[in-house]
Design a protein around this motif. Structure first.
Motif, mmCIF file in Angstrom:
data_model
loop_
_atom_site.group_PDB
_atom_site.id
_atom_site.type_symbol
_atom_site.label_atom_id
_atom_site.label_comp_id
_atom_site.label_asym_id
_atom_site.label_seq_id
_atom_site.Cartn_x
_atom_site.Cartn_y
_atom_site.Cartn_z
ATOM 1 N N PHE A 61 18.781 2.181 -8.390
ATOM 2 C CA PHE A 61 18.672 1.712 -7.010
ATOM 3 C C PHE A 61 17.494 0.744 -6.979
ATOM 4 O O PHE A 61 16.345 1.164 -7.160
ATOM 5 N N THR A 62 17.758 -0.525 -6.761
ATOM 6 C CA THR A 62 16.685 -1.503 -6.884
ATOM 7 C C THR A 62 16.669 -2.530 -5.770
ATOM 8 O O THR A 62 17.724 -3.025 -5.348
ATOM 9 N N ASP A 63 15.475 -2.807 -5.299
ATOM 10 C CA ASP A 63 15.273 -3.933 -4.409
ATOM 11 C C ASP A 63 15.534 -5.217 -5.203
ATOM 12 O O ASP A 63 15.368 -5.242 -6.428
ATOM 13 N N ILE A 64 15.953 -6.274 -4.516
ATOM 14 C CA ILE A 64 16.115 -7.564 -5.205
ATOM 15 C C ILE A 64 14.993 -8.530 -4.869
ATOM 16 O O ILE A 64 14.889 -9.594 -5.472
ATOM 17 N N LYS A 90 24.932 2.013 -13.649
ATOM 18 C CA LYS A 90 25.461 1.371 -12.457
ATOM 19 C C LYS A 90 24.292 0.833 -11.632
ATOM 20 O O LYS A 90 23.228 1.465 -11.551
ATOM 21 N N ILE A 91 24.483 -0.341 -11.043
ATOM 22 C CA ILE A 91 23.396 -1.009 -10.324
ATOM 23 C C ILE A 91 23.734 -1.071 -8.838
ATOM 24 O O ILE A 91 24.776 -1.607 -8.450
ATOM 25 N N VAL A 92 22.835 -0.531 -8.015
ATOM 26 C CA VAL A 92 22.971 -0.620 -6.561
ATOM 27 C C VAL A 92 21.771 -1.390 -6.020
ATOM 28 O O VAL A 92 20.626 -0.947 -6.166
ATOM 29 N N ALA A 93 22.029 -2.553 -5.439
ATOM 30 C CA ALA A 93 20.966 -3.332 -4.824
ATOM 31 C C ALA A 93 20.673 -2.760 -3.441
ATOM 32 O O ALA A 93 21.593 -2.574 -2.635
ATOM 33 N N VAL A 94 19.398 -2.472 -3.180
ATOM 34 C CA VAL A 94 18.971 -1.934 -1.893
ATOM 35 C C VAL A 94 18.042 -2.972 -1.278
ATOM 36 O O VAL A 94 16.926 -3.183 -1.758
ATOM 37 N N THR A 95 18.485 -3.646 -0.232
ATOM 38 C CA THR A 95 17.792 -4.851 0.197
ATOM 39 C C THR A 95 17.766 -5.000 1.709
ATOM 40 O O THR A 95 18.630 -4.462 2.419
ATOM 41 N N ILE A 96 16.779 -5.717 2.197
ATOM 42 C CA ILE A 96 16.702 -6.087 3.610
ATOM 43 C C ILE A 96 17.329 -7.461 3.829
ATOM 44 O O ILE A 96 17.589 -7.879 4.962
ATOM 45 N N ILE A 97 17.586 -8.192 2.741
ATOM 46 C CA ILE A 97 18.124 -9.547 2.841
ATOM 47 C C ILE A 97 19.567 -9.501 3.336
ATOM 48 O O ILE A 97 20.380 -8.732 2.829
ATOM 49 N N SER A 98 19.873 -10.338 4.315
ATOM 50 C CA SER A 98 21.221 -10.339 4.893
ATOM 51 C C SER A 98 21.822 -11.737 4.899
ATOM 52 O O SER A 98 22.447 -12.147 5.878
ATOM 53 N N GLN A 99 21.606 -12.469 3.804
ATOM 54 C CA GLN A 99 22.223 -13.781 3.647
ATOM 55 C C GLN A 99 23.584 -13.617 2.980
ATOM 56 O O GLN A 99 23.677 -13.088 1.871
ATOM 57 N N GLY A 100 24.637 -14.107 3.632
ATOM 58 C CA GLY A 100 25.987 -13.911 3.122
ATOM 59 C C GLY A 100 26.199 -14.469 1.730
ATOM 60 O O GLY A 100 26.823 -13.827 0.882
ATOM 61 N N GLN A 101 25.662 -15.666 1.482
ATOM 62 C CA GLN A 101 25.857 -16.283 0.175
ATOM 63 C C GLN A 101 25.225 -15.450 -0.928
ATOM 64 O O GLN A 101 25.808 -15.274 -2.003
ATOM 65 N N TYR A 213 14.974 -15.957 6.665
ATOM 66 C CA TYR A 213 14.912 -15.457 5.287
ATOM 67 C C TYR A 213 13.474 -15.096 4.915
ATOM 68 O O TYR A 213 13.220 -14.028 4.341
ATOM 69 N N MET A 214 12.536 -15.978 5.245
ATOM 70 C CA MET A 214 11.134 -15.706 4.923
ATOM 71 C C MET A 214 10.627 -14.472 5.669
ATOM 72 O O MET A 214 9.816 -13.708 5.148
ATOM 73 N N ARG A 215 11.139 -14.250 6.880
ATOM 74 C CA ARG A 215 10.770 -13.050 7.627
ATOM 75 C C ARG A 215 11.316 -11.801 6.912
ATOM 76 O O ARG A 215 10.619 -10.794 6.783
ATOM 77 N N GLN A 216 12.553 -11.896 6.441
ATOM 78 C CA GLN A 216 13.183 -10.752 5.781
ATOM 79 C C GLN A 216 12.436 -10.347 4.513
ATOM 80 O O GLN A 216 12.359 -9.153 4.195
ATOM 81 N N ILE A 217 11.922 -11.322 3.770
ATOM 82 C CA ILE A 217 11.240 -10.983 2.520
ATOM 83 C C ILE A 217 9.737 -10.817 2.695
ATOM 84 O O ILE A 217 8.998 -10.626 1.743
ATOM 85 N N GLY A 218 9.276 -10.902 3.959
ATOM 86 C CA GLY A 218 7.888 -10.584 4.246
ATOM 87 C C GLY A 218 6.896 -11.726 4.111
ATOM 88 O O GLY A 218 5.688 -11.484 4.047
ATOM 89 N N LEU A 219 7.382 -12.970 4.065
ATOM 90 C CA LEU A 219 6.461 -14.097 3.960
ATOM 91 C C LEU A 219 5.883 -14.481 5.318
ATOM 92 O O LEU A 219 4.815 -15.085 5.388
ATOM 93 N N VAL A 220 6.576 -14.151 6.396
ATOM 94 C CA VAL A 220 6.079 -14.439 7.741
ATOM 95 C C VAL A 220 6.225 -13.184 8.601
ATOM 96 O O VAL A 220 6.968 -12.271 8.258
#
Length: 220
Positions: A61-64, A90-101, A213-220
């Motif tokens: 279980f990993t953050d990206i 098995k790899i499960v991405a656990v993320t706050i990022i919600s960009q469709g691409q 995106y920058m808000r989601q990854i904690g830059l702002v």
């Protein structure tokens, strides 16, 4: 019925996130009933690579959003390499990022599951249950994001270069492109190109999406 009742226990898990509270929360939740054993934890991508080499496990279980091994903006380059191995956890991405691409790109890479952190910890054993049954898992919010992603748009789990990441950091701090260019001793055109290339890699089409995106990854 327990989500994992048809799976031999304990299931060995590695948890990786650069926020210690997230790691502790996942570990406590997953070990509460004895079905899972967290055999190792990591707080960056390099440590994750090291514990994977030294500690047998069934699931990761990993953050990206953790910084990459070679200074990349995230852990995706490492996960891409890991996904190539046929005999891997098995790899499960656990993320706050919600960009469709990006989420669609993770699926394209062969990541076994994606859990949006907003969906709660109960999605993690559910992910194991579905993956063990041969399915790929998307938590509700992640599925909604991917379902809204246009099928005509190429999926891509992007990785920023070290300089592109530096530009994003400075831009997030409030510096203008011209000021960033002066700091690096580069032309405004070069910095603008690096910013635009970084946005393209991440599937960001506007300044609004960049700020989000920058808000989601904690830059702002």
């Amino acid at each position: 019925m327990n989500e994992t009742s048809n799976i031999t226990s304990p299931i060995r898990v590695i948890v990786a996130d650069d926020h210690p509270a997230v790691v502790k929360g996942i570990q406590t939740y997953m070990e509460r009933d004895g079905h899972f054993q967290v055999v190792a934890t990591a707080n960056d991508t390099l440590m994750l690579a090291e514990v994977i080499d030294s500690t047998p496990c069934d699931y990761i279980f990993t953050d990206i959003g953790m910084r990459g091994i070679d200074g990349e903006s995230n852990a995706i380059a490492f996960l891409r390499r890991l996904s190539w191995y046929s005999r891997r956890p098995k790899i499960v991405a656990v993320t706050i990022i919600s960009q469709g691409q990006m989420l669609a790109g993770l699926i394209q890479l062969g990541i076994d599951g994606v859990v949006d952190k907003r969906d709660g910890l109960d999605c993690l054993p559910e992910a194991v249950h579905m993956i063990a049954g041969g399915s790929r898992y998307l938590s509700p919010s992640a599925k909604n994001t991917v379902d809204r992603f246009p099928s005509s748009t190429p999926a891509c789990a992007g990785v920023l270069s070290r300089r592109e990441l530096e530009v994003f950091h400075l831009y997030a701090s409030g510096l203008l492109v011209e000021e960033i260019a002066e700091r690096f001793g580069r032309s405004t055109k070069t910095i603008a190109t690096q910013k635009r290339n970084g946005m393209r890699k991440l599937g960001l089409d506007s300044e609004v999406e960049l700020v989000e995106y920058m808000r989601q990854i904690g830059l702002v």
